[in-house]
Design a protein around this motif. Structure first.
Motif, PDB file in Angstrom:
ATOM      1  N   MET A   8       0.707  -1.107  -0.097  1.00  0.00           N
ATOM      2  CA  MET A   8       0.011   0.075   0.195  1.00  0.00           C
ATOM      3  C   MET A   8       0.862   1.142  -0.095  1.00  0.00           C
ATOM      4  N   LEU A  12       1.230   4.078  -2.998  1.00  0.00           N
ATOM      5  CA  LEU A  12       0.861   5.530  -2.593  1.00  0.00           C
ATOM      6  C   LEU A  12       2.019   6.448  -3.570  1.00  0.00           C
ATOM      7  N   LYS A  38      -6.078   6.223  -0.298  1.00  0.00           N
ATOM      8  CA  LYS A  38      -4.925   5.441   0.032  1.00  0.00           C
ATOM      9  C   LYS A  38      -4.576   5.247   1.469  1.00  0.00           C
TER      10      LYS A  38
END
Length: 83
Positions: A8, A12, A38
């Protein structure tokens, strides 16, 4: 779960790169909205990992209110630049 969190964080970086590269205001606003979404999803994942519902509430608030404020700012910038 840590691998998902690292993925993640790497995902980003894509809208951050796009926000630095584009000159169009709308493209920057869309990139910042993607960053906000996000980040709030990452906060929700961390709250599940830590079993802390207060952090999850903050993530939900950022997810629901943060993008609305960003789009309002984009409308104001557009009207100022048009006028």
């Amino acid at each position: 779960m840590n691998i998902i969190l690292i993925a993640m964080i790497l995902a980003l970086a894509i809208p951050i790169y796009e926000a630095c590269q584009d000159e169009d205001v709308w493209q920057k606003m869309l990139a910042f909205a993607s960053i906000a979404s996000k980040t709030s999803i990452m906060i929700l994942v961390i709250s599940v990992l830590r079993d802390d519902w207060m952090i999850g509430v903050v993530g939900v608030l950022i997810l629901s209110v943060g993008n609305a404020a960003l789009m309002l700012l984009a409308q104001i910038i557009k009207r100022i630049s048009d006028g």
